[in-house]
Scaffold this motif. Structure first.
Motif: not given
Length: 321
Positions: A184-185, A181, A126, A128, A130, A65, A187
């Motif tokens: 965020a990937m 980003s 991804t 994701n 967000r 990701h 966590q």
């Protein structure tokens, strides 16, 4: 310090991003493949994907990701450059002929659209939410910044606040997208994400200020384009604003609108800026933003990437192109 040294903690991953960029060019339509290959070929700094990679290494590292996101960030950046060159009718970028000069403005705009779509697809891969929303929000912000700049071309009454708003929209937004980003990937906890967002925003502002300085003091060989390009397009940057404030009456920038010798007035403006304290003042503003960017990095886990972020901030204020 050289960028290659700064990038050491993510160098292997950056090579994987380069491989993914090459894959993007492998499409069945030969003309599109040529356009993609030419536009994505590496001759830039790759700072934005590096920021994504570093920001994704502080917590739970997910290479699949993270690599997709870093690739998306670089493709999105390339799309903005392709569109910028078409809008500005620029013939050279980083010492290379632009897409619009080689193929046409129409094809450049369409290629930029394709690249934005490709970046969006990679971001969506991804899974994701967000990051997906962030991609859309950032694209809107950048587009708004471009419109802001276009509507204010040759507007000599812009305030410092308007300048920094435009910088935030056009440049800092993509830098903070890169760091947010990546975090965020991995966590990352929200507190850490906010620190990295602020870092990305602040160095993005500093990066643009230095770009604006270099447009006055850089050589064509260093810049890959003629000095004074911003003034040619009517873009009033921080050095130009300070020059207007310092010489409110007899000012070559003011004469740009009323003269046929526009290049002569641009040359005079460049000389006046170079022979004043304006450059040092602008560098100080950029340095202050870099210092702010690094202020809270010590709250992140003590990993090698943290020093790289500090070193990138330091590099920004000493770069020549």
């Amino acid at each position: 310090m050289e960028l290659n040294t700064i990038y050491t903690p993510v160098q292997d991953d950056l090579l994987r991003v380069e491989d993914r960029l090459k894959l993007v060019s492998k499409v069945d339509f030969a003309h599109l493949s040529d356009l993609l290959d030419y536009s994505l070929k590496s001759n830039g700094k790759r700072i934005r994907p590096v920021l994504t990679l570093i920001s994704g290494k502080f917590y739970d590292y997910n290479p699949d990701h993270l690599l997709a996101m870093a690739t998306a960030v670089e493709i999105m950046h390339t799309a903005t450059l392709v569109h910028d060159d078409a809008i500005d009718k620029s013939s050279v970028r980083r010492g290379r002929t632009t897409i619009n000069a080689l193929w046409s403005e129409e094809k450049a705009v369409l290629l930029g659209d394709y690249l934005f779509a490709e970046a969006g697809a990679l971001t969506a891969s991804t899974n994701n939410l967000r990051a997906i929303k962030l991609f859309a929000d950032t694209l809107k912000t950048i587009s708004s910044g471009e419109l802001n700049q276009s509507f204010n071309a040759f507007n000599l009454k812009q305030s410092h606040a308007q300048y920094f708003q435009r910088v935030a929209q056009k440049t800092a937004a993509l830098f903070s997208m890169a760091t947010e980003s990546g975090a965020a990937m991995s966590q990352a906890p929200e507190e850490a994400i906010q620190i990295l967002i602020k870092y990305g925003y602040d160095i993005g502002v500093a990066f643009q200020i230095v770009d604006d300085i270099l447009d006055f003091i850089g050589t064509e060989e260093e810049l890959g384009k003629p000095a004074g390009s911003d003034l040619t397009q009517g873009t009033i940057t921080l050095p130009a604003m300070l020059l207007l404030e310092r010489y409110p009456e007899n000012n070559p920038i003011k004469r740009l609108l009323d003269t046929k010798d526009r290049q002569g007035e641009i040359t005079r403006a460049i000389d006046m800026v170079r022979n004043s304290s304006i450059i040092q003042e602008c560098y100080q503003v950029a340095s202050d933003y870099c210092a702010k960017a690094c202020r809270n990095l010590n709250q992140l886990p003590d990993k090698v990437g943290r020093q790289s972020l500090i070193d990138i901030a330091g590099f920004i204020t000493i770069r020549k192109k």
